[in-house]
Design a protein around this motif. Structure first.
Motif, PDB file in Angstrom:
ATOM      1  N   ASP A  32       0.856  -1.186   0.000  1.00  0.00           N
ATOM      2  CA  ASP A  32       0.000   0.000   0.000  1.00  0.00           C
ATOM      3  C   ASP A  32       0.887   1.230   0.000  1.00  0.00           C
ATOM      4  N   ASP A  33       0.570   2.212  -0.846  1.00  0.00           N
ATOM      5  CA  ASP A  33       1.416   3.396  -0.930  1.00  0.00           C
ATOM      6  C   ASP A  33       1.197   4.365   0.227  1.00  0.00           C
ATOM      7  N   ASP A  34       0.162   4.158   1.021  1.00  0.00           N
ATOM      8  CA  ASP A  34      -0.055   4.953   2.231  1.00  0.00           C
ATOM      9  C   ASP A  34       0.664   4.260   3.383  1.00  0.00           C
ATOM     10  N   PRO A  35       1.751   4.832   3.917  1.00  0.00           N
ATOM     11  CA  PRO A  35       2.549   4.144   4.952  1.00  0.00           C
ATOM     12  C   PRO A  35       1.751   3.766   6.190  1.00  0.00           C
ATOM     13  N   ALA A  36       0.663   4.476   6.459  1.00  0.00           N
ATOM     14  CA  ALA A  36      -0.103   4.203   7.675  1.00  0.00           C
ATOM     15  C   ALA A  36      -0.897   2.902   7.581  1.00  0.00           C
ATOM     16  N   ILE A  37      -1.354   2.559   6.378  1.00  0.00           N
ATOM     17  CA  ILE A  37      -2.223   1.387   6.224  1.00  0.00           C
ATOM     18  C   ILE A  37      -1.501   0.078   6.583  1.00  0.00           C
ATOM     19  N   PRO A  38      -0.297  -0.183   6.046  1.00  0.00           N
ATOM     20  CA  PRO A  38       0.398  -1.421   6.433  1.00  0.00           C
ATOM     21  C   PRO A  38       0.653  -1.520   7.935  1.00  0.00           C
ATOM     22  N   LEU A  39       0.957  -0.395   8.585  1.00  0.00           N
ATOM     23  CA  LEU A  39       1.211  -0.434  10.024  1.00  0.00           C
ATOM     24  C   LEU A  39      -0.043  -0.816  10.789  1.00  0.00           C
ATOM     25  N   VAL A  40      -1.183  -0.265  10.372  1.00  0.00           N
ATOM     26  CA  VAL A  40      -2.454  -0.613  11.021  1.00  0.00           C
ATOM     27  C   VAL A  40      -2.773  -2.092  10.804  1.00  0.00           C
ATOM     28  N   LEU A  41      -2.621  -2.550   9.566  1.00  0.00           N
ATOM     29  CA  LEU A  41      -2.904  -3.951   9.255  1.00  0.00           C
ATOM     30  C   LEU A  41      -1.965  -4.893   9.994  1.00  0.00           C
ATOM     31  N   GLN A  42      -0.693  -4.513  10.080  1.00  0.00           N
ATOM     32  CA  GLN A  42       0.272  -5.357  10.790  1.00  0.00           C
ATOM     33  C   GLN A  42      -0.110  -5.518  12.258  1.00  0.00           C
ATOM     34  N   GLN A  43      -0.518  -4.423  12.882  1.00  0.00           N
ATOM     35  CA  GLN A  43      -0.936  -4.496  14.281  1.00  0.00           C
ATOM     36  C   GLN A  43      -2.125  -5.435  14.453  1.00  0.00           C
ATOM     37  N   ILE A  44      -3.066  -5.369  13.526  1.00  0.00           N
ATOM     38  CA  ILE A  44      -4.251  -6.236  13.601  1.00  0.00           C
ATOM     39  C   ILE A  44      -3.857  -7.692  13.393  1.00  0.00           C
ATOM     40  N   LEU A  45      -3.076  -7.950  12.336  1.00  0.00           N
ATOM     41  CA  LEU A  45      -2.729  -9.324  11.970  1.00  0.00           C
ATOM     42  C   LEU A  45      -1.879 -10.011  13.031  1.00  0.00           C
ATOM     43  N   GLU A  46      -0.878  -9.290  13.558  1.00  0.00           N
ATOM     44  CA  GLU A  46       0.073  -9.934  14.462  1.00  0.00           C
ATOM     45  C   GLU A  46      -0.426 -10.029  15.903  1.00  0.00           C
ATOM     46  N   LYS A  47      -1.666  -9.596  16.154  1.00  0.00           N
ATOM     47  CA  LYS A  47      -2.275  -9.895  17.449  1.00  0.00           C
ATOM     48  C   LYS A  47      -2.584 -11.384  17.563  1.00  0.00           C
ATOM     49  N   GLU A  48      -2.683 -12.045  16.406  1.00  0.00           N
ATOM     50  CA  GLU A  48      -2.785 -13.496  16.366  1.00  0.00           C
ATOM     51  C   GLU A  48      -1.367 -14.061  16.346  1.00  0.00           C
ATOM     52  N   ALA A  49      -1.033 -14.871  17.345  1.00  0.00           N
ATOM     53  CA  ALA A  49       0.350 -15.315  17.553  1.00  0.00           C
ATOM     54  C   ALA A  49       0.920 -16.079  16.365  1.00  0.00           C
ATOM     55  N   THR A  50       0.065 -16.735  15.593  1.00  0.00           N
ATOM     56  CA  THR A  50       0.563 -17.546  14.472  1.00  0.00           C
ATOM     57  C   THR A  50       0.742 -16.736  13.192  1.00  0.00           C
ATOM     58  N   ASN A  51       0.414 -15.449  13.225  1.00  0.00           N
ATOM     59  CA  ASN A  51       0.548 -14.594  12.034  1.00  0.00           C
ATOM     60  C   ASN A  51       1.841 -13.792  12.075  1.00  0.00           C
ATOM     61  N   THR A  52       2.485 -13.653  10.922  1.00  0.00           N
ATOM     62  CA  THR A  52       3.682 -12.831  10.799  1.00  0.00           C
ATOM     63  C   THR A  52       3.624 -12.028   9.513  1.00  0.00           C
ATOM     64  N   VAL A  53       3.821 -10.725   9.603  1.00  0.00           N
ATOM     65  CA  VAL A  53       3.949  -9.891   8.419  1.00  0.00           C
ATOM     66  C   VAL A  53       5.419  -9.925   8.016  1.00  0.00           C
ATOM     67  N   VAL A  54       5.717 -10.616   6.922  1.00  0.00           N
ATOM     68  CA  VAL A  54       7.115 -10.832   6.530  1.00  0.00           C
ATOM     69  C   VAL A  54       7.645  -9.728   5.626  1.00  0.00           C
ATOM     70  N   GLY A  55       6.758  -8.839   5.175  1.00  0.00           N
ATOM     71  CA  GLY A  55       7.235  -7.755   4.327  1.00  0.00           C
ATOM     72  C   GLY A  55       6.164  -6.718   4.062  1.00  0.00           C
ATOM     73  N   ILE A  56       6.630  -5.503   3.807  1.00  0.00           N
ATOM     74  CA  ILE A  56       5.755  -4.377   3.471  1.00  0.00           C
ATOM     75  C   ILE A  56       6.365  -3.648   2.282  1.00  0.00           C
ATOM     76  N   ALA A  57       5.540  -3.275   1.312  1.00  0.00           N
ATOM     77  CA  ALA A  57       6.005  -2.500   0.168  1.00  0.00           C
ATOM     78  C   ALA A  57       5.040  -1.349  -0.076  1.00  0.00           C
ATOM     79  N   HIS A  58       5.598  -0.263  -0.625  1.00  0.00           N
ATOM     80  CA  HIS A  58       4.765   0.895  -0.952  1.00  0.00           C
ATOM     81  C   HIS A  58       4.619   1.080  -2.459  1.00  0.00           C
ATOM     82  N   THR A  59       5.299   0.219  -3.235  1.00  0.00           N
ATOM     83  CA  THR A  59       5.173   0.248  -4.695  1.00  0.00           C
ATOM     84  C   THR A  59       5.074  -1.177  -5.216  1.00  0.00           C
TER      85      THR A  59
END
Length: 276
Positions: free
Chosen positions: A7-34
Motif C-alpha cells: 500500500d502506498d499509504d505508509p499508515a495502512i500497512p502499520l495498522v494492518l500489521q498491528q491487527i494481523l500480528e495480534k494473532e500469535a501464528t501470524n507474521t507480516v514478513v514484508g511491506i512495500a509501498h510500490t
C-alpha cells in the motif's frame, strides 16, 4: 500464516500489521509501498496471504495480482480499496483476489476476512493430504518454496530481535540474504544491477532503506547490550553484525558520554547475518 502488505499509504500497512500480528501464528514478513518493490521481494519470500491496495502509484493492484499469478504463486490475495466501482471490483475478482477490505480499515472486517482466507488455505492443504491417502501415498508434504527456508526464518527472527522486522528496509534485507544463500555469494560479490534489474538511482534508494533499518537495529541492539552486560552470546552477535566497537560507541552515545554513535557497514552486517 505469513502475510505481505502492499500500500502506498505508509499508515495502512502499520495498522494492518498491528491487527494481523495480534494473532500469535501470524507474521507480516514484508511491506512495500510500490508494485516494483513488491515484485522484487516476492521472488524470494514464502507468503500465504498478500494484501494489495487497488490503486498503486506505479501499477494497478489488479495488474500486480495478474503478474504475481503468472509466476504460479500459491499465495492468496486480498484487495484493499476505498473505491466502490462495481466494474473494477469485478475485474479484481476475475484477476484472482479472494475478498475486498474497504478503507477506512475496520478491525472486525479485517479479522473476519483474513480468518476466512486462512481457513480456506488450511482446508486446501487437508484435502491434498486426504487425496494422497486415497491414492495410496503418504500425505503430501508441501514443497519448500526455496531450499533455504530455515535459514530465512532464522534471519527473520534475528531482525525481530533487532526490532527492525517491520522497517521499510527489512524486506530488502531478507531479499539480499536469500540471494546470498541461493547463489553462495558474499555481499561484495552481488551484482545488484543484474540481480534486481535496477538502475544506479534505484540501487541508491534500496541501500538507503537498508541503512536506515540497520541503524535502527544498531540502536536497539545497543539498548539490549546495556540491559544485558556480560552476556557472551549477545556480545558475539554484536561483533558479527556490527563489530562490537560500533555497538559500544552507540551505547556511549545513548548514555550521553560520546557525541557520535556507532557506524554500520552493509558488507559486515549481511555477511554476519547470513553466517549467524
Amino acid at each position: 500464516m505469513n502475510f505481505y502488505i502492499i500500500d502506498d499509504d505508509p499508515a495502512i500497512p502499520l495498522v494492518l500489521q498491528q491487527i494481523l500480528e495480534k494473532e500469535a501464528t501470524n507474521t507480516v514478513v514484508g511491506i512495500a509501498h510500490t508494485a516494483q518493490q513488491a515484485l522484487h521481494d516476492l521472488l524470494f519470500m514464502h507468503v500465504d496471504i498478500i494484501l494489495i491496495d487497488l490503486l498503486l502509484p506505479d501499477l494497478s493492484g489488479i495488474n500486480l495480482v495478474q503478474q504475481l499469478k503468472a509466476r504460479n504463486t500459491q499465495s492468496r490475495f486480498i484487495m484493499i480499496s476505498q473505491v466502490r466501482d462495481a466494474d473494477l471490483r469485478a475485474e479484481a475478482y476475475q484477476a484472482g483476489i479472494e475478498f475486498f477490505i474497504d478503507k477506512p480499515i475496520n478491525v472486525i472486517e479485517v479479522k473476519m476476512i483474513v480468518e476466512k482466507v486462512a481457513q480456506s488455505i488450511q482446508m486446501t492443504r487437508q484435502l491434498t493430504d486426504i487425496q494422497s491417502l486415497v491414492d495410496g501415498h503418504l500425505p503430501a508434504q508441501p514443497l519448500p518454496v526455496n531450499p533455504h527456508q530455515d535459514e530465512k526464518d532464522r534471519i527473520l527472527s534475528i531482525l525481530k530481535i533487532l526490532g527492525i522486522s517491520s522497517e521499510a528496509g527489512s524486506a530488502d534485507i531478507l531479499s539480499v540474504c536469500q540471494l546470498m544463500l541461493d547463489q553462495q555469494l558474499s555481499f561484495r560479490e552481488i551484482d545488484f544491477h543484474q540481480a534486481y534489474h535496477i538502475t544506479d538511482h534505484e540501487k541508491k534508494i534500496m541501500f538507503q532503506r537498508i541503512r536506515r533499518a540497520i541503524k535502527v537495529g544498531l540502536t536497539n541492539f545497543a539498548h539490549l547490550c546495556m540491559d544485558n552486560m556480560g552476556d557472551e552470546i549477545i556480545v558475539e552477535r554484536a561483533n558479527l553484525l556490527f563489530e562490537y566497537k560500533n555497538v559500544r560507541n552507540e551505547m556511549l552515545y545513548l548514555e550521553g558520554t560520546r557525541q557520535t554513535g556507532g557506524k554500520t557497514s552493509l558488507q559486515h552486517f549481511f555477511d554476519g547475518l547470513v553466517q549467524t
